[in-house]
Write a protein that holds these residues in place. Sequence first.
Motif, PDB file in Angstrom:
ATOM      1  N   PHE A 203       0.846  -1.189   0.000  1.00 12.26           N
ATOM      2  CA  PHE A 203       0.000   0.000   0.000  1.00 12.26           C
ATOM      3  C   PHE A 203       0.884   1.243   0.000  1.00 12.26           C
ATOM      4  CE2 PHE A 203      -2.546  -3.377   1.826  1.00 12.26           C
ATOM      5  CZ  PHE A 203      -3.762  -3.224   1.171  1.00 12.26           C
ATOM      6  N   LEU A 204       0.462   2.257  -0.744  1.00 14.08           N
ATOM      7  CA  LEU A 204       1.255   3.470  -0.847  1.00 14.08           C
ATOM      8  C   LEU A 204       0.380   4.610  -1.352  1.00 14.08           C
ATOM      9  CD1 LEU A 204       3.478   3.286  -4.055  1.00 14.08           C
ATOM     10  CD2 LEU A 204       1.567   1.774  -3.638  1.00 14.08           C
ATOM     11  N   GLU A 205       0.883   5.840  -1.184  1.00 12.87           N
ATOM     12  CA  GLU A 205       0.147   6.986  -1.706  1.00 12.87           C
ATOM     13  C   GLU A 205       0.044   6.891  -3.222  1.00 12.87           C
ATOM     14  OE1 GLU A 205       2.422   8.944   1.883  1.00 12.87           O
ATOM     15  OE2 GLU A 205       3.027   7.636   0.244  1.00 12.87           O
ATOM     16  N   LYS A 206      -1.032   7.408  -3.746  1.00 15.20           N
ATOM     17  CA  LYS A 206      -1.171   7.511  -5.197  1.00 15.20           C
ATOM     18  C   LYS A 206      -1.488   8.956  -5.528  1.00 15.20           C
ATOM     19  CE  LYS A 206      -3.409   5.470  -9.229  1.00 15.20           C
ATOM     20  NZ  LYS A 206      -4.379   4.463  -9.728  1.00 15.20           N
ATOM     21  N   LYS A 224      -0.572  -1.009  -4.496  1.00 13.32           N
ATOM     22  CA  LYS A 224      -1.972  -0.667  -4.276  1.00 13.32           C
ATOM     23  C   LYS A 224      -2.054   0.795  -3.848  1.00 13.32           C
ATOM     24  CE  LYS A 224      -3.603  -4.828  -4.981  1.00 13.32           C
ATOM     25  NZ  LYS A 224      -4.463  -5.130  -6.152  1.00 13.32           N
ATOM     26  N   GLY A 225      -2.477   1.669  -4.764  1.00  7.48           N
ATOM     27  CA  GLY A 225      -2.520   3.092  -4.496  1.00  7.48           C
ATOM     28  C   GLY A 225      -3.628   3.485  -3.538  1.00  7.48           C
ATOM     29  N   LEU A 226      -3.299   4.402  -2.609  1.00 11.47           N
ATOM     30  CA  LEU A 226      -4.260   4.922  -1.649  1.00 11.47           C
ATOM     31  C   LEU A 226      -4.496   6.402  -1.935  1.00 11.47           C
ATOM     32  CD1 LEU A 226      -2.748   3.346   1.597  1.00 11.47           C
ATOM     33  CD2 LEU A 226      -4.748   2.527   0.322  1.00 11.47           C
ATOM     34  N   PRO A 227      -5.749   6.852  -1.895  1.00 11.54           N
ATOM     35  CA  PRO A 227      -6.026   8.271  -2.169  1.00 11.54           C
ATOM     36  C   PRO A 227      -5.476   9.160  -1.062  1.00 11.54           C
ATOM     37  CG  PRO A 227      -8.004   7.149  -1.406  1.00 11.54           C
ATOM     38  CD  PRO A 227      -6.969   6.084  -1.603  1.00 11.54           C
ATOM     39  N   MET A 228      -5.214  10.426  -1.438  1.00 11.29           N
ATOM     40  CA  MET A 228      -4.687  11.409  -0.497  1.00 11.29           C
ATOM     41  C   MET A 228      -5.565  12.656  -0.506  1.00 11.29           C
ATOM     42  SD  MET A 228      -0.724  11.304  -1.804  1.00 11.29           S
ATOM     43  CE  MET A 228      -0.063  12.272  -0.458  1.00 11.29           C
ATOM     44  N   ILE A 249       2.693  -4.653   3.386  1.00 13.76           N
ATOM     45  CA  ILE A 249       3.318  -3.525   4.053  1.00 13.76           C
ATOM     46  C   ILE A 249       2.709  -2.236   3.494  1.00 13.76           C
ATOM     47  CG2 ILE A 249       5.523  -4.698   4.487  1.00 13.76           C
ATOM     48  CD1 ILE A 249       6.689  -3.027   2.167  1.00 13.76           C
ATOM     49  N   LEU A 250       2.943  -1.126   4.204  1.00 11.85           N
ATOM     50  CA  LEU A 250       2.532   0.185   3.719  1.00 11.85           C
ATOM     51  C   LEU A 250       3.779   1.050   3.600  1.00 11.85           C
ATOM     52  CD1 LEU A 250      -0.516   2.305   4.589  1.00 11.85           C
ATOM     53  CD2 LEU A 250       1.739   3.351   4.834  1.00 11.85           C
ATOM     54  N   TYR A 251       3.955   1.660   2.440  1.00 21.10           N
ATOM     55  CA  TYR A 251       5.083   2.563   2.189  1.00 21.10           C
ATOM     56  C   TYR A 251       4.560   3.992   2.111  1.00 21.10           C
ATOM     57  CZ  TYR A 251       8.592   5.122  -0.547  1.00 21.10           C
ATOM     58  OH  TYR A 251       9.487   6.066  -0.993  1.00 21.10           O
ATOM     59  N   THR A 252       5.190   4.898   2.840  1.00 20.34           N
ATOM     60  CA  THR A 252       4.709   6.279   2.836  1.00 20.34           C
ATOM     61  C   THR A 252       5.862   7.270   2.929  1.00 20.34           C
ATOM     62  OG1 THR A 252       3.262   7.872   3.960  1.00 20.34           O
ATOM     63  CG2 THR A 252       4.371   6.257   5.353  1.00 20.34           C
ATOM     64  N   ILE A 253       5.652   8.457   2.335  1.00 14.64           N
ATOM     65  CA  ILE A 253       6.575   9.594   2.464  1.00 14.64           C
ATOM     66  C   ILE A 253       5.771  10.693   3.153  1.00 14.64           C
ATOM     67  CG2 ILE A 253       8.154  11.148   1.251  1.00 14.64           C
ATOM     68  CD1 ILE A 253       8.030   9.282  -1.158  1.00 14.64           C
ATOM     69  N   PRO A 254       5.723  10.706   4.480  1.00 19.83           N
ATOM     70  CA  PRO A 254       4.815  11.624   5.173  1.00 19.83           C
ATOM     71  C   PRO A 254       5.261  13.087   5.173  1.00 19.83           C
ATOM     72  CG  PRO A 254       6.066  10.337   6.753  1.00 19.83           C
ATOM     73  CD  PRO A 254       6.398   9.786   5.407  1.00 19.83           C
ATOM     74  N   SER A 255       6.560  13.332   5.030  1.00 20.30           N
ATOM     75  CA  SER A 255       7.066  14.707   5.081  1.00 20.30           C
ATOM     76  C   SER A 255       7.498  15.186   3.704  1.00 20.30           C
ATOM     77  CB  SER A 255       8.243  14.802   6.059  1.00 20.30           C
ATOM     78  OG  SER A 255       7.831  14.495   7.376  1.00 20.30           O
ATOM     79  N   TYR A 256       6.728  16.135   3.127  1.00 20.44           N
ATOM     80  CA  TYR A 256       7.041  16.751   1.831  1.00 20.44           C
ATOM     81  C   TYR A 256       7.138  15.684   0.746  1.00 20.44           C
ATOM     82  CZ  TYR A 256       8.275  19.773   5.652  1.00 20.44           C
ATOM     83  OH  TYR A 256       8.231  20.454   6.847  1.00 20.44           O
TER      84      TYR A 256
END
Length: 474
Positions: A203-206, A224-228, A249-256
């Motif tokens: 799972f990751l941002e899309k 698997k893209g997740l809406p933002m 797993i979930l991959y994310t870039i939370p800062s910028y």
Amino acid sequence: MDTTQLPKYQQIIETIKEKISKGEWPIGSKIPSQRKLAEEFGVNRSTIITALEEQAADGLIEGKTGVGTKVINNTWTLLASRQSANWSEYIDTGIHRASEKIVQEINDLEMDPAFIQLSKGELSPEIFPVQTMQKVLKEAADELSELGYEEPKGYLPLRQAVSEYLAASGIYASPSSILIVSGGLQALQLVSLGLVQRGAPVFLEKPSYLYSLQLFRSSGMNLKGLPMDKEGIITKSISLKKYEKGKSILYTIPSYHNPTGILMTEKRRRELLDVCRIEQLPIVEDDIYRELWLDEMPPPPLKAMDKNGQVLYMGSLSKTLSPGLRIGWVAAPEPVIDRLADLKMQTDYGSSSLSQRAAEKWLSTGLYQKHIENVREQLRVRRHTALNTLDEHLSGIAEWNSPEGGFFIWLKVPSTIPIRLLYRQAISRKLLLNPGSIYSDGPNHFIRISYAYASLGELQEGILILGEEIRKLL
């Protein structure tokens, strides 16, 4: 060359090539008749004819009715033509997929000084601390007694420095829970190799950075893209009901975030941790842009809020100091670090010893924090210039965010404009942009603009060109 172990057909071909290459059959000479060759090799004439036709196709010999067959070439490349491997077959069938053609093109053009670089996600050479880096590298080199391999998790003094550095952000990781890697990309490679089963969902941002990296699809990662929204990942979209627990797993870039520049709020971070805890979904937090805040410090990292060991944390010096240093780190529970360290030893036997020592000096002496303060000042000027120029040339024909940090402005153009065509038009004018389509599957009407690399003058010129090309296509 001993050809006796070869099949008869191949023996004939090799004998002809050998006699031509040694000058026994020079150019213009007539070779033995088909009947004589058939007797010599103990085969029927059809086998001889096939072998001679192959040599004729290679351009070595030529047969004419009433004259016989003569040698017409002795060039080495022709003599070797049937012996070389067909590498294209290997290239096409390798395990890892090639990057998209457009990504390969961008990578090539980013090295071309003739282009205005609004695509590069790295600091401008104008910001790079040349003299300080030279001094640090010299000191590191002078202190070397040897330049051997480091221990599997990396140079211990560097891991200690990273541990102290992370503590300032609320992350408490001992040196034994830290792995030094050759940049953030290697950390992702190790995760894909060692922690994710083939076919398991990630799972990751899309949109997301991972969509532009075919490597992870090649490793079997099922993205698997997740809406933002403006606060980050919409957590209610996360559900593992269709999937087996313990494999995702979930991959994310939370800062910028790359490419959108979004900063995940503290409230959303806590929601994300709660949802992932309930779903038993481990998190890979890519925090390489964290230090590049421009207005105010970002919320604490997910890893700092993590009390259950569910977050694997990635950091790097590539975006803040130097991509060429190739130094990053992973902080995670010790069994995970042990697993990744073993994989790293299998793949490269450790990151550069000299780079690790240089990185340790930057972090432990206060030089890094001093440098980061200068970087922020420079990026504020660049962001201001970019936003003002966008207002001047793209107001009314495009929409964009005002990033609170990082490198990127996520620009939306009218849906009637084909992004790939706009990209091509920009290329024709020596302007390089990243089309949003490389960060997401499906239709996309965005462009990622970097204000970090190009000079201020080029930044203004590039945005002016972009505005002109958008108007043409409208």
